[in-house]
Each structure stands twice: as structure tokens, then as C-alpha cells.
Design an enzyme around this catalytic site. Structure first.
Site, short mmCIF file in Angstrom:
data_model
loop_
_atom_site.label_atom_id
_atom_site.label_comp_id
_atom_site.label_asym_id
_atom_site.label_seq_id
_atom_site.Cartn_x
_atom_site.Cartn_y
_atom_site.Cartn_z
N GLY A 159 -4.12 4.01 -12.71
CA GLY A 159 -4.08 4.29 -11.28
C GLY A 159 -5.10 3.54 -10.45
O GLY A 159 -5.48 4.00 -9.36
N THR A 160 -5.54 2.36 -10.90
CA THR A 160 -6.52 1.61 -10.09
C THR A 160 -5.87 1.11 -8.81
O THR A 160 -6.50 1.04 -7.76
CB THR A 160 -7.12 0.42 -10.87
OG1 THR A 160 -6.08 -0.51 -11.19
CG2 THR A 160 -7.84 0.90 -12.11
N ASN A 161 -4.56 0.80 -8.87
CA ASN A 161 -3.87 0.39 -7.64
C ASN A 161 -3.70 1.58 -6.70
O ASN A 161 -3.79 1.44 -5.49
CB ASN A 161 -2.51 -0.24 -7.98
CG ASN A 161 -2.68 -1.68 -8.42
OD1 ASN A 161 -2.95 -2.55 -7.61
ND2 ASN A 161 -2.56 -1.92 -9.71
N ILE B 284 11.87 2.02 -15.73
CA ILE B 284 12.82 1.25 -14.93
C ILE B 284 13.58 2.21 -14.02
O ILE B 284 14.04 3.27 -14.47
CB ILE B 284 13.83 0.52 -15.87
CG1 ILE B 284 13.06 -0.44 -16.79
CG2 ILE B 284 14.90 -0.23 -15.08
CD1 ILE B 284 12.42 -1.63 -16.08
N LEU B 285 13.67 1.86 -12.74
CA LEU B 285 14.44 2.68 -11.80
C LEU B 285 15.86 2.10 -11.73
O LEU B 285 16.04 0.90 -11.52
CB LEU B 285 13.79 2.64 -10.42
CG LEU B 285 12.38 3.26 -10.34
CD1 LEU B 285 11.80 3.05 -8.96
CD2 LEU B 285 12.41 4.74 -10.72
N ASN C 115 6.81 -3.17 -5.31
CA ASN C 115 6.15 -3.20 -6.61
C ASN C 115 5.06 -4.26 -6.58
O ASN C 115 5.19 -5.27 -5.89
CB ASN C 115 7.17 -3.55 -7.72
CG ASN C 115 6.55 -3.57 -9.10
OD1 ASN C 115 5.82 -2.65 -9.47
ND2 ASN C 115 6.82 -4.62 -9.85
N HIS D 155 3.15 -6.88 -9.02
CA HIS D 155 3.27 -7.48 -10.34
C HIS D 155 2.08 -8.42 -10.54
O HIS D 155 1.78 -9.22 -9.63
CB HIS D 155 4.59 -8.24 -10.49
CG HIS D 155 4.77 -8.84 -11.85
ND1 HIS D 155 5.08 -8.07 -12.96
CD2 HIS D 155 4.61 -10.11 -12.28
CE1 HIS D 155 5.14 -8.88 -14.02
NE2 HIS D 155 4.84 -10.11 -13.63
C1 GRF Z 1 -1.91 -3.22 -14.45
O1 GRF Z 1 -1.53 -4.11 -15.50
C2 GRF Z 1 -1.55 -3.83 -13.15
O2 GRF Z 1 -1.71 -5.24 -13.21
C3 GRF Z 1 -0.11 -3.48 -13.00
O3 GRF Z 1 0.02 -2.20 -13.62
C4 GRF Z 1 -1.04 -2.00 -14.56
C5 GRF Z 1 -1.76 -0.72 -14.37
O4 GRF Z 1 -2.31 -0.67 -13.11
N1 GRF Z 1 0.27 -3.44 -11.62
P1 GRF Z 1 -3.01 0.67 -12.56
O5 GRF Z 1 -4.47 0.58 -12.92
O6 GRF Z 1 -2.35 1.87 -13.25
O7 GRF Z 1 -2.79 0.66 -11.09
#
Ligand code: GRF
Length: 199
Positions: free
Chosen positions: A12-14, A93-94, A108, A110
Site C-alpha cells: 500500500g505504498t501507492n 484481474i478485473l 492503474n 504500472h
Molecule cells: C509495486 O510493485 C508497485 O510498483 C506496483 O504494485 C506493487 C505494490 O505497490 N504498482 P504498493 O506498495 O502495494 O502500492
């Protein structure tokens, strides 16, 4: 107000980048009102809890038939009056029904410069391993609209990141997240919430 659902599967960093951007006023016309996780162990759920954001788990494994899974996703989003769907490290996959229910409203992130290193099987570290083994000197991240082709929808934003000689897949993934993903996704949400508010 544009209600935003963030779909997650992992750390969940994004999602965190979106929460921080929202708190900094980056997209005043949108509000993250739901975090939907594909598995109950996703640390992203902790992040949602820490910020008082409602969360729900819709696990792909609980549905034998992909059509039932798609319907469960649609029902969850509709019952929360979601307007914009953000896939942030979401690994399920949706199907077409979900995409048809939210035309041009699913984005999304990527971790490569599409069309390089994308499509079925390219996710997480695998993307960076492929970039390093190919020997490209530049990679990056892409935010795109989601259609039925994995990583195939219209590209909205991209940001390049240099590959360093000493990079490992892990150091590269981290730098692509820090320098590209965590910047692009909030930017894309700001853009789309502005557009959707005018509709
Ligand atoms: C990471 O590989 C990111 O590059 C991709 O999803 C993975 C997990 O990201 N978008 P997150 O830390 O769960 O957001």
C-alpha cells in the site's frame, strides 16, 4: 465530490502516497472513501485504518467463478457510490463487466514505461528483473486507463527513472516508486477528479 476507491493487494505504498497527497490538498475535488483489498493480509488495510478510511476485503480466492468475483467488486463499488477506481498494486484481474461498469474511470499504475515490460505476468519485482536483464538504461512508471488488455489502456502519465549500474531489482523498484509512482498517481487522480467534476 468525486468518491475514490483505491484497490490494493500489498504494502500500500501507492495508497499512502495518495492519502498523503489528499491530506496536502492535491485533489480537493476527490475523496478516498474506500480501500478494497484482494486479501485480508494486505498491509494497505493498516494504512487505511490509520487514516480512518473504510476498507473491505473482496478476495478472488472466495469466488470459484470469475464472473461472481467481478459482480462482487461491482456491487461493493456501487454500494459505496464510487465514481473513480484507482488500482494501486492490485494484483487481481478485473473482468470486462467491471471495466464496462466504470468506463474511462479505472486507472492503474504500472512500474515501467509501457509498452516495455508490461502485460500478463509483469508485476511487482518481475518488472524490474526484466528491465535489468534486458539492460535498458532508463525505466520508469506509467499511469493508464484500464481496459480488458492487461496494461493496455490509454496512457495518461509517464515518468522516467535512470537505471544505475549497481541496481538490483529491489533498489530499482524502490527508486521507481519514490521518483515516479508516488508522484504520478496523485497527479493522475488530481487530473481525473477535475475532469469528472466538470462532467
Ligand atoms: C509495486 O510493485 C508497485 O510498483 C506496483 O504494485 C506493487 C505494490 O505497490 N504498482 P504498493 O506498495 O502495494 O502500492
Amino acid at each position: 465530490m468525486i468518491n475514490i476507491a483505491v484497490l490494493v493487494s500489498g504494502g500500500g505504498t501507492n495508497l499512502q502516497a495518495l492519502i498523503d497527497a489528499q491530506n496536502a490538498g492535491a485533489f480537493p475535488k476527490g475523496k478516498i472513501t474506500l480501500v478494497l483489498a484482494s486479501n485480508a493480509k494486505a498491509y494497505a488495510l493498516e494504512r487505511a485504518k490509520n487514516h480512518g478510511i473504510e476498507s473491505v476485503v473482496v478476495s478472488r480466492k472466495s469466488f470459484a467463478d470469475p464472473a461472481d468475483y467481478d459482480q462482487a467488486i461491482i456491487d461493493t463499488l456501487k454500494s459505496h457510490n464510487i465514481d473513480l477506481v484507482v488500482l494501486a498494486g492490485f494484483l487481481s484481474i478485473l473482468g470486462k463487466p467491471v471495466i464496462d461498469a466504470y468506463p474511462e474511470r479505472i486507472v492503474n499504475i504500472h512500474p515501467s514505461l509501457i509498452p516495455s515490460f508490461c502485460g500478463a505476468g509483469f508485476y511487482g519485482l518481475k518488472v524490474h528483473e526484466a528491465a535489468l536483464s534486458y539492460g535498458v538504461k532508463v525505466t520508469g512508471a506509467t499511469v493508464h486507463l484500464v481496459n480488458e488488455i492487461p496494461d493496455g489502456g490509454r496512457i495518461l502519465l509517464q515518468k522516467a527513472v535512470d537505471i544505475l549500474p549497481q541496481d538490483t531489482p529491489e533498489t530499482l523498484q524502490r527508486r521507481v516508486m519514490e521518483e515516479a509512482e508516488w508522484k504520478l498517481l496523485p497527479q493522475a487522480v488530481a487530473m481525473l477528479t477535475e475532469q469528472l467534476s466538470e462532467e
